[in-house]
Design a protein around this motif. Structure first.
Motif, short mmCIF file in Angstrom:
data_model
loop_
_atom_site.label_atom_id
_atom_site.label_comp_id
_atom_site.label_asym_id
_atom_site.label_seq_id
_atom_site.Cartn_x
_atom_site.Cartn_y
_atom_site.Cartn_z
N PRO A 91 0.81 -1.22 0.00
CA PRO A 91 0.00 0.00 0.00
C PRO A 91 0.85 1.28 0.00
O PRO A 91 0.46 2.27 -0.62
N ILE A 92 2.00 1.24 0.66
CA ILE A 92 2.87 2.42 0.67
C ILE A 92 3.38 2.70 -0.74
O ILE A 92 3.33 3.83 -1.23
N VAL A 93 3.84 1.65 -1.43
CA VAL A 93 4.33 1.82 -2.80
C VAL A 93 3.21 2.28 -3.73
O VAL A 93 3.38 3.23 -4.52
N ALA A 94 2.04 1.64 -3.63
CA ALA A 94 0.91 2.02 -4.48
C ALA A 94 0.47 3.45 -4.16
O ALA A 94 0.14 4.22 -5.06
N GLY A 95 0.49 3.81 -2.89
CA GLY A 95 0.12 5.18 -2.49
C GLY A 95 1.08 6.21 -3.04
O GLY A 95 0.67 7.25 -3.56
N LYS A 120 0.56 6.98 -6.67
CA LYS A 120 -0.57 7.85 -7.03
C LYS A 120 -0.08 9.26 -7.38
O LYS A 120 -0.76 10.02 -8.04
N PHE A 121 1.12 9.61 -6.93
CA PHE A 121 1.69 10.93 -7.20
C PHE A 121 2.56 10.94 -8.46
O PHE A 121 2.84 12.00 -9.00
N SER A 122 3.00 9.77 -8.91
CA SER A 122 3.91 9.72 -10.05
C SER A 122 3.35 8.97 -11.26
O SER A 122 3.82 9.17 -12.38
N ASN A 123 2.38 8.08 -11.03
CA ASN A 123 1.78 7.28 -12.11
C ASN A 123 2.82 6.49 -12.90
O ASN A 123 2.71 6.34 -14.12
N LEU A 160 3.53 3.16 -12.23
CA LEU A 160 2.98 1.82 -12.41
C LEU A 160 1.80 1.80 -13.37
O LEU A 160 1.64 0.87 -14.15
N THR A 161 0.96 2.81 -13.28
CA THR A 161 -0.22 2.93 -14.16
C THR A 161 -0.78 4.34 -14.03
O THR A 161 -0.39 5.09 -13.13
N ASN A 162 -1.70 4.69 -14.90
CA ASN A 162 -2.43 5.94 -14.77
C ASN A 162 -3.63 5.66 -13.87
O ASN A 162 -4.65 5.13 -14.32
N TRP A 163 -3.51 5.99 -12.61
CA TRP A 163 -4.52 5.63 -11.62
C TRP A 163 -5.86 6.30 -11.87
O TRP A 163 -6.90 5.76 -11.49
N SER A 164 -5.86 7.44 -12.51
CA SER A 164 -7.13 8.16 -12.76
C SER A 164 -8.08 7.36 -13.64
O SER A 164 -9.29 7.58 -13.61
N GLN A 165 -7.54 6.42 -14.41
CA GLN A 165 -8.40 5.62 -15.29
C GLN A 165 -9.39 4.75 -14.50
O GLN A 165 -10.39 4.31 -15.05
N TYR A 166 -9.11 4.52 -13.22
CA TYR A 166 -9.99 3.68 -12.41
C TYR A 166 -11.18 4.45 -11.84
O TYR A 166 -12.06 3.85 -11.22
N VAL A 167 -11.20 5.76 -12.03
CA VAL A 167 -12.34 6.57 -11.57
C VAL A 167 -13.39 6.55 -12.68
O VAL A 167 -13.12 6.92 -13.81
N SER A 168 -14.58 6.08 -12.35
CA SER A 168 -15.63 6.00 -13.37
C SER A 168 -15.99 7.40 -13.87
O SER A 168 -15.85 8.38 -13.14
N MET A 226 -4.50 11.28 -5.55
CA MET A 226 -3.49 11.69 -4.57
C MET A 226 -4.02 11.56 -3.15
O MET A 226 -3.30 11.13 -2.25
N ILE A 227 -5.30 11.87 -2.96
CA ILE A 227 -5.92 11.69 -1.64
C ILE A 227 -5.94 10.20 -1.30
O ILE A 227 -5.60 9.80 -0.18
N VAL A 228 -6.33 9.39 -2.27
CA VAL A 228 -6.31 7.93 -2.09
C VAL A 228 -4.89 7.47 -1.75
O VAL A 228 -4.69 6.62 -0.87
N GLY A 229 -3.90 8.04 -2.42
CA GLY A 229 -2.51 7.68 -2.16
C GLY A 229 -2.11 7.95 -0.72
O GLY A 229 -1.45 7.13 -0.08
N VAL A 230 -2.51 9.08 -0.19
CA VAL A 230 -2.21 9.41 1.21
C VAL A 230 -2.85 8.39 2.15
O VAL A 230 -2.22 7.89 3.09
#
Length: 127
Positions: A20-24, A27-30, A32-40, A56-60
């Motif tokens: 979770p720390i790495v994934a979080g 969220k600030f650098s993208n 691993l993936t473009n995390w915004s694509q998971y928001v409907s 970024m909030i999710v990342g925190v």
């Protein structure tokens, strides 16, 4: 506590601490993936800010959850389990990335298992 149980507990603790720390952080650098694509799309439309800000909030939250697992394992494991279940349900309800939702439910079960393992006290061998 049985040595194998102790090993499994430690493996799960460090997995649900560091992942979770790495994934979080990602969220600030993208990277691993473009995390915004998971928001409907529907949810993105009602947000008062960009989906990247939400990520970024999710990342925190994920960073804090990972640190909690490493410092207060039982509570942290429950938080991670609930968090993963919430993510999975969100994906299922939007019927997008259902494969990720299934994976997150499996990880939620593993995190819950870590919480249950944290109830087992280490028993010293008697002479």
């Amino acid at each position: 506590m049985d040595t194998n149980v102790q090993r499994v507990k430690h493996l799960l603790k460090y997995t649900f601490g560091f992942v979770p720390i790495v994934a979080g952080l990602d969220k600030f650098s993208n990277i691993l993936t473009n995390w915004s694509q998971y928001v409907s799309e529907g949810f993105a439309e009602i947000l008062p800010f960009e989906p990247s800000t939400l990520m970024m909030i999710v990342g925190v939250v994920e960073i804090l959850a990972g640190v909690l697992v490493l410092t207060k394992t039982k509570i942290g494991a429950i938080v991670v389990s609930v968090w993963l279940t919430a993510i999975a349900l969100t994906l299922i309800f939007s019927w997008s990335y259902v494969d990720v939702a299934v994976r997150d439910l499996v990880m939620a079960i593993a995190a819950f298992s870590l919480a249950k393992l944290s109830d087992i006290k280490e028993v010293k061998a008697s002479s």
